[in-house]
Design a protein around this motif. Structure first.
Motif, PDB file in Angstrom:
ATOM      1  N   UNK A 385     120.888  40.585  51.673  1.00 28.09           N
ATOM      2  CA  UNK A 385     121.570  41.121  50.947  1.00 28.09           C
ATOM      3  C   UNK A 385     122.691  39.774  50.404  1.00 28.09           C
ATOM      4  N   UNK A 386     122.766  39.463  49.089  1.00 24.21           N
ATOM      5  CA  UNK A 386     123.803  38.397  48.910  1.00 24.21           C
ATOM      6  C   UNK A 386     125.334  38.970  49.227  1.00 24.21           C
ATOM      7  N   UNK A 387     125.875  38.123  49.915  1.00 19.38           N
ATOM      8  CA  UNK A 387     127.254  38.455  50.229  1.00 19.38           C
ATOM      9  C   UNK A 387     128.318  37.364  50.266  1.00 19.38           C
ATOM     10  N   UNK A 388     129.365  37.894  49.981  1.00 20.21           N
ATOM     11  CA  UNK A 388     130.565  36.722  50.127  1.00 20.21           C
ATOM     12  C   UNK A 388     131.502  37.315  51.386  1.00 20.21           C
ATOM     13  N   UNK A 408     121.213  42.168  40.762  1.00 20.55           N
ATOM     14  CA  UNK A 408     120.025  41.818  40.152  1.00 20.55           C
ATOM     15  C   UNK A 408     118.913  41.688  41.353  1.00 20.55           C
ATOM     16  N   UNK A 409     119.004  41.443  42.621  1.00 19.72           N
ATOM     17  CA  UNK A 409     118.191  41.505  43.712  1.00 19.72           C
ATOM     18  C   UNK A 409     117.939  43.008  43.937  1.00 19.72           C
ATOM     19  N   UNK A 410     118.818  43.856  43.888  1.00 21.13           N
ATOM     20  CA  UNK A 410     118.596  45.166  44.244  1.00 21.13           C
ATOM     21  C   UNK A 410     117.683  45.787  42.921  1.00 21.13           C
ATOM     22  N   UNK A 419     109.442  38.790  44.478  1.00 20.58           N
ATOM     23  CA  UNK A 419     110.284  37.542  44.655  1.00 20.58           C
ATOM     24  C   UNK A 419     109.083  36.152  44.876  1.00 20.58           C
ATOM     25  N   UNK A 420     107.836  36.399  44.971  1.00 18.33           N
ATOM     26  CA  UNK A 420     106.990  35.417  44.960  1.00 18.33           C
ATOM     27  C   UNK A 420     106.203  35.230  43.755  1.00 18.33           C
ATOM     28  N   UNK A 421     105.570  34.271  43.397  1.00 18.86           N
ATOM     29  CA  UNK A 421     104.785  33.903  42.320  1.00 18.86           C
ATOM     30  C   UNK A 421     103.860  34.913  41.846  1.00 18.86           C
ATOM     31  N   UNK A 552     114.264  34.441  38.391  1.00 22.23           N
ATOM     32  CA  UNK A 552     114.334  34.996  39.886  1.00 22.23           C
ATOM     33  C   UNK A 552     115.781  34.423  39.932  1.00 22.23           C
ATOM     34  N   UNK A 553     116.535  35.422  40.788  1.00 23.91           N
ATOM     35  CA  UNK A 553     117.597  34.973  41.192  1.00 23.91           C
ATOM     36  C   UNK A 553     118.046  34.117  42.351  1.00 23.91           C
ATOM     37  N   UNK A 554     118.944  33.323  42.538  1.00 25.77           N
ATOM     38  CA  UNK A 554     118.952  32.451  43.909  1.00 25.77           C
ATOM     39  C   UNK A 554     119.325  33.267  44.938  1.00 25.77           C
TER      40      UNK A 554
END
Length: 568
Positions: A385-388, A408-410, A419-421, A552-554
């Protein structure tokens, strides 16, 4: 058919039996007719043996005549008759049994397989999570499984890990999303120190009564389990509240599971960039590759002081690498062609697991395992999960969702986007279908189309219309309301003279050739010929291309299950 329906054990080819080895206490697959006979666990009818032998009195056996071959026995109902005996290598027979399937499938195939499956089912603990999950497992749909590792101590030798006397918090958490077409999967790690809002949670007590446990705001994610009597259903509800993704099922294990599973497969390969000597976890490893199992494997996934900045996010990366290696080992030919390892793995896995009631029988777990096996390891993405860092803290100890990247990831997971090709590229289509996309394209302002809702969420037709008119330049478009019937896939129907318009719209919307339906045009509100865009259940939102070609997000801590990595 169960064991009692198979007839006597003597009526069965000895090569087809799971037998108890009295020296080890383990059940083993008999691979040779010369192996000693033994029954599988379960009921057995006592009595004199008669198949291929003569009896002179109850309980007394008389050797068969040596100079006369007995008449062939008629086949037992429900079984094929015996074939002339052929010599087969053990390796070939093992491969016939396994066929590259899971431990559960192999166990079903053996004599007494039903009895043994019921034995395995007795190993599994279940929790009734009510409406927090799905009521059943469906093979033809995408599904989400919440995998929970608790800090509860069970078994011997785990005193050095977790909180003493812990009720079992959600210490390690992975939301595994498996795509509908089984082409890919995403394993999303959820940090235990993520600050979340835990919703009110209805739990089922031991006596069958229900109790609502009040929610908490601004607390660590790991408190969604264990605190105040919260069960795994509360953790599932917290995931849904935080990410918008509803878990269908859960699987939960404690520290001891790592030890038993790695021992069952004779260890898991890991790699570290630098030698490790952690006095707190007692983990000692040389630089490079090593094989860990049991206590050492648990130390590897639990240590926080051997890698990175000694925080939980770095430990998550190590755990993801470990799980990828464990998955490769469990699906390797070395494991799948070893009946002994398969039995050990099945025993260890079922004893280690607590699951929701919907998947709490071994038959369903077998089905689930088979669906998981369809996903190529190279298309299983591990991420976090993208966090700060929590901005409310002076001393940084917790994290919060990164609102710039998290949604966006969710959404990609929720909308079954890989998330793969595998889904980033258009799948190969038949030449006739692919040709629909080739040729001249009209300018967006020349495209006439009416938009209908054929199964997308309410309001989708108007949202897509707004996107087409204000952002895509398709000004000659209109909302035509609901379609006559719901459809699974979005389609664009057009007349022969509108192919150039159809190609232009397909490019804007990311429609595949299969979604384009040559047919007849209809008239719009001005009486002009127009195409019909019907939004199906696959519609992912206004402006989101339907072929999965999204930007695709980072990702944080991205890796795939087929990659071998060294922890640092």
């Amino acid at each position: 058919m169960d064991a009692q329906g198979r007839g006597r054990a003597d009526d069965v080819d000895p090569a087809d039996q799971w037998v108890l080895n009295p020296r080890t206490g383990e059940y083993e697959l008999r691979l040779s007719p010369s192996a000693p006979e033994s029954s599988v666990p379960g009921p057995r009818t006592e009595g004199p043996r008669t198949a291929g032998r003569r009896t002179s009195a109850p309980g007394r056996e008389v050797p068969p005549q040596r100079r006369r071959r007995p008449e062939p026995e008629p086949p037992v109902p429900g079984r094929r008759g015996r074939r002339p005996e052929k010599k087969k290598s053990r390796a070939k027979k093992v491969l016939l049994w396994t066929g590259g399937t899971t431990a559960f499938v192999v166990l079903v195939a053996g004599v007494g397989g039903y009895v043994y499956l019921k034995h395995l089912e007795g190993n599994v603990s279940t929790t009734d999570v009510g409406t927090a999950g799905s009521s059943s497992f469906k093979k033809d749909e995408a599904f989400n499984i919440l995998i929970i590792g608790t800090d509860k101590r069970t078994g011997e030798g785990n005193e050095g890990y977790g909180d003493k006397g812990s009720a079992g918090h959600a210490d390690t958490n992975i939301l595994l999303h498996v795509a509908e077409d089984r082409s890919n999967a995403t394993a999303l790690s959820i940090p235990r120190d993520l600050i979340v809002d835990i919703p009110d949670c209805e739990t089922v007590q031991e006596d069958g009564t229900k109790k609502v446990i009040p929610g908490s705001s601004g607390v660590r994610f790991n408190q969604s389990l264990g605190d105040l009597g919260r069960d795994a259903g509360c953790t599932m509800r917290t995931v849904a509240e935080t990410t918008g993704i509803k878990p269908d099922h859960f699987m939960m294990a404690d520290f001891n599971a790592v030890k038993t599973l790695t021992t069952a497969v004779d260890g898991v390969e890991v790699c570290v960039e630098h030698a490790v000597d952690d006095p707190k976890s007692h983990l000692k490893l040389p630089a490079g590759e090593s094989t860990v199992e049991g206590e050492q494997a648990l130390a590897f996934v639990r240590t926080r002081h051997a890698f990175g900045n000694e925080g939980d996010l770095d430990r998550i990366k190590v755990q993801q690498q470990f799980l990828g290696s464990l998955m490769r080992k469990m699906s390797s030919s070395d494991t799948l062609t070893s009946p002994t390892k398969l039995v050990k793995l099945a025993e260890a896995a079922t004893k280690a697991l607590t699951v929701d009631k919907a998947i709490g029988n071994v038959g369903t777990l077998k089905d689930l395992a088979l669906e998981l096996k369809k996903v190529p390891p190279k298309n299983i993405t591990f991420t976090t999960v993208p966090v700060i860092d929590n901005p409310a803290e002076k001393v940084k100890a917790t994290v919060v969702v990164n609102e710039a990247k998290g949604p966006q990831v969710f959404d990609m997971i929720k909308n079954d986007v890989s998330f793969t090709e595998v889904e980033q590229k258009k799948k190969k289509e038949k030449a006739a279908v692919a040709a629909r996309l080739k040729g001249e394209k009209s300018e967006p302002g020349e495209v006439r189309v009416r938009v209908m809702n054929g199964g997308a969420p309410a309001g989708s037709a108007q949202q897509e219309l707004a996107y087409l008119q204000t952002q895509a330049g398709v000004t000659k478009s209109e909302n035509a309301g609901n379609a006559p019937a719901e459809v699974a896939k979005t389609t664009l129907e057009y007349g022969p003279d509108q192919a150039d318009q159809a190609r232009a719209l397909a490019e804007i919307l990311g429609l595949t050739g299969a979604a384009m339906k040559p047919g007849e045009s209809v008239t719009n509100s001005q009486g002009l010929p127009t195409m019909t865009l019907t939004l199906g259940k696959d519609f992912k939102g206004a402006g989101v291309k339907l072929d999965g070609t999204v930007e695709k997000p980072e990702l944080d801590n991205e890796s795939t299950a087929d990659q071998k990595q060294c922890a640092s």
